[in-house]
Design a protein around this motif. Structure first.
Motif, PDB file in Angstrom:
ATOM      1  N   MET A   1       0.845  -1.186   0.000  1.00 27.85           N
ATOM      2  CA  MET A   1       0.000   0.000   0.000  1.00 27.85           C
ATOM      3  C   MET A   1       0.880   1.235   0.000  1.00 27.85           C
ATOM      4  O   MET A   1       1.886   1.301   0.655  1.00 27.85           O
ATOM      5  CB  MET A   1      -0.880  -0.032   1.247  1.00 27.85           C
ATOM      6  N   ARG A   2       0.479   2.222  -0.752  1.00 30.40           N
ATOM      7  CA  ARG A   2       1.241   3.465  -0.856  1.00 30.40           C
ATOM      8  C   ARG A   2       0.267   4.620  -0.804  1.00 30.40           C
ATOM      9  O   ARG A   2      -0.760   4.614  -1.449  1.00 30.40           O
ATOM     10  CB  ARG A   2       2.004   3.453  -2.170  1.00 30.40           C
ATOM     11  N   THR A   3       0.618   5.641  -0.028  1.00 28.64           N
ATOM     12  CA  THR A   3      -0.237   6.818   0.027  1.00 28.64           C
ATOM     13  C   THR A   3       0.035   7.685  -1.190  1.00 28.64           C
ATOM     14  O   THR A   3       1.042   7.536  -1.861  1.00 28.64           O
ATOM     15  CB  THR A   3       0.019   7.627   1.312  1.00 28.64           C
ATOM     16  N   THR A   4      -0.871   8.597  -1.483  1.00 33.01           N
ATOM     17  CA  THR A   4      -0.718   9.436  -2.668  1.00 33.01           C
ATOM     18  C   THR A   4       0.397  10.457  -2.492  1.00 33.01           C
ATOM     19  O   THR A   4       1.102  10.762  -3.425  1.00 33.01           O
ATOM     20  CB  THR A   4      -2.031  10.162  -2.988  1.00 33.01           C
ATOM     21  N   SER A   5       0.557  11.002  -1.320  1.00 35.10           N
ATOM     22  CA  SER A   5       1.627  11.961  -1.077  1.00 35.10           C
ATOM     23  C   SER A   5       1.978  11.924   0.400  1.00 35.10           C
ATOM     24  O   SER A   5       1.207  11.462   1.225  1.00 35.10           O
ATOM     25  CB  SER A   5       1.185  13.369  -1.481  1.00 35.10           C
ATOM     26  N   ALA A   6       3.165  12.398   0.711  1.00 39.07           N
ATOM     27  CA  ALA A   6       3.602  12.404   2.098  1.00 39.07           C
ATOM     28  C   ALA A   6       2.750  13.386   2.898  1.00 39.07           C
ATOM     29  O   ALA A   6       2.422  14.464   2.438  1.00 39.07           O
ATOM     30  CB  ALA A   6       5.071  12.802   2.174  1.00 39.07           C
ATOM     31  N   ASN A   7       2.370  12.969   4.102  1.00 45.77           N
ATOM     32  CA  ASN A   7       1.585  13.843   4.955  1.00 45.77           C
ATOM     33  C   ASN A   7       2.454  14.350   6.107  1.00 45.77           C
ATOM     34  O   ASN A   7       3.635  14.030   6.183  1.00 45.77           O
ATOM     35  CB  ASN A   7       0.318  13.139   5.453  1.00 45.77           C
ATOM     36  N   LEU A 129      -8.496   6.298   1.175  1.00 45.31           N
ATOM     37  CA  LEU A 129      -9.331   6.078  -0.004  1.00 45.31           C
ATOM     38  C   LEU A 129     -10.314   7.229  -0.202  1.00 45.31           C
ATOM     39  O   LEU A 129     -10.549   7.680  -1.328  1.00 45.31           O
ATOM     40  CB  LEU A 129     -10.072   4.747   0.105  1.00 45.31           C
ATOM     41  N   GLU A 130     -10.889   7.723   0.885  1.00 41.57           N
ATOM     42  CA  GLU A 130     -11.803   8.858   0.811  1.00 41.57           C
ATOM     43  C   GLU A 130     -11.067  10.100   0.315  1.00 41.57           C
ATOM     44  O   GLU A 130     -11.575  10.849  -0.527  1.00 41.57           O
ATOM     45  CB  GLU A 130     -12.441   9.122   2.180  1.00 41.57           C
ATOM     46  N   HIS A 131      -9.868  10.314   0.807  1.00 41.95           N
ATOM     47  CA  HIS A 131      -9.052  11.450   0.367  1.00 41.95           C
ATOM     48  C   HIS A 131      -8.736  11.331  -1.125  1.00 41.95           C
ATOM     49  O   HIS A 131      -8.820  12.320  -1.859  1.00 41.95           O
ATOM     50  CB  HIS A 131      -7.764  11.534   1.186  1.00 41.95           C
ATOM     51  N   GLU A 132      -8.371  10.133  -1.575  1.00 38.83           N
ATOM     52  CA  GLU A 132      -8.077   9.921  -2.989  1.00 38.83           C
ATOM     53  C   GLU A 132      -9.317  10.170  -3.845  1.00 38.83           C
ATOM     54  O   GLU A 132      -9.217  10.734  -4.939  1.00 38.83           O
ATOM     55  CB  GLU A 132      -7.547   8.513  -3.214  1.00 38.83           C
ATOM     56  N   GLN A 134     -11.865  12.201  -3.131  1.00 41.04           N
ATOM     57  CA  GLN A 134     -12.097  13.643  -3.161  1.00 41.04           C
ATOM     58  C   GLN A 134     -11.079  14.348  -4.064  1.00 41.04           C
ATOM     59  O   GLN A 134     -11.430  15.275  -4.795  1.00 41.04           O
ATOM     60  CB  GLN A 134     -12.026  14.215  -1.748  1.00 41.04           C
ATOM     61  N   GLU A 135      -9.858  13.897  -4.028  1.00 38.98           N
ATOM     62  CA  GLU A 135      -8.830  14.502  -4.872  1.00 38.98           C
ATOM     63  C   GLU A 135      -9.118  14.243  -6.353  1.00 38.98           C
ATOM     64  O   GLU A 135      -8.954  15.127  -7.189  1.00 38.98           O
ATOM     65  CB  GLU A 135      -7.455  13.941  -4.495  1.00 38.98           C
ATOM     66  N   SER A 140     -10.932  16.256 -11.636  1.00 41.00           N
ATOM     67  CA  SER A 140     -11.808  16.176 -12.806  1.00 41.00           C
ATOM     68  C   SER A 140     -12.597  17.477 -12.974  1.00 41.00           C
ATOM     69  O   SER A 140     -12.790  17.953 -14.086  1.00 41.00           O
ATOM     70  CB  SER A 140     -12.752  14.983 -12.714  1.00 41.00           C
ATOM     71  N   GLY A 141     -13.044  18.080 -11.892  1.00 43.32           N
ATOM     72  CA  GLY A 141     -13.729  19.367 -11.960  1.00 43.32           C
ATOM     73  C   GLY A 141     -12.811  20.475 -12.431  1.00 43.32           C
ATOM     74  O   GLY A 141     -13.186  21.319 -13.242  1.00 43.32           O
ATOM     75  N   TYR A 142     -11.593  20.469 -11.968  1.00 46.77           N
ATOM     76  CA  TYR A 142     -10.604  21.467 -12.371  1.00 46.77           C
ATOM     77  C   TYR A 142     -10.312  21.335 -13.858  1.00 46.77           C
ATOM     78  O   TYR A 142     -10.278  22.325 -14.586  1.00 46.77           O
ATOM     79  CB  TYR A 142      -9.321  21.269 -11.548  1.00 46.77           C
TER      80      TYR A 142
END
Length: 170
Positions: A1-7, A129-132, A134-135, A140-142
């Motif tokens: 598992m890998r997070t999208t970016s460092a927190n 997963l929720e953060h991903e 929302q991101e 997609s909106g941007y």
């Protein structure tokens, strides 16, 4: 598992691991090069004399620095590796407690913070997963907003100019 970016927790723990690793390197080099610096005689050390502990601490410090950098990857293996190394560093500092009591206590406390940060401070998989999600929705909106036409007013104004009619306001 890998997070999208460092927190924030990843940066905090990685920084602590790099600092504690660097200090272990310095502590090891001092024990290796100037054993008279420490208060305990060589007979008071467990198992090895200062040169042995110095070499071990210096190498161990280098491993901690590498592990601190690996934590920034966000990988589960890096977190587990960091917990194991911080736990073993607590034991190493307990052995060195006789030579440098105050520093060893501080190092043990920092290692406990590292263990806490690696085990309790990161978001759960559900939160990630929720953060991903929302991101992805934001992106997609941007993207859709930047691909849309610029607006009817500017399109009409350019059409009027091309037909030779100018609009006058007044």
């Amino acid at each position: 598992m890998r997070t999208t970016s460092a927190n924030g927790w990843q940066f905090f723990v990685a920084t602590l691991m790099i600092v504690i690793g660097a200090v272990n390197i310095v502590q090891g080099l001092v024990a290796l090069l100037t054993p008279g610096f420490y208060v305990v005689t060589e007979t008071g050390m467990l198992v090895w004399e200062y040169a042995g502990w110095g070499a071990l601490l210096a190498l161990w410090g280098a491993v901690l620095v590498v592990a601190g950098l690996a934590v920034l990857s966000g990988s589960t293996w890096a977190r587990v590796f960091g917990v194991v190394l911080a736990s073993l560093n607590v034991l190493a500092q307990l052995v060195f407690l006789v030579a440098m009591p105050m520093w060893s206590i501080v190092a043990i406390a920092v290692n406990v913070l590292v263990i806490y940060g690696l085990t309790a401070g990161w978001p759960s998989e559900r939160e990630m997963l929720e953060h991903e999600r929302q991101e992805a929705a934001y992106r997609s909106g941007y993207q859709a907003a930047h691909e849309a036409p610029r607006g009817a007013k500017s399109a009409q104004g350019s059409a009027d100019k091309s037909s030779g009619h100018e609009q006058t306001t007044g």
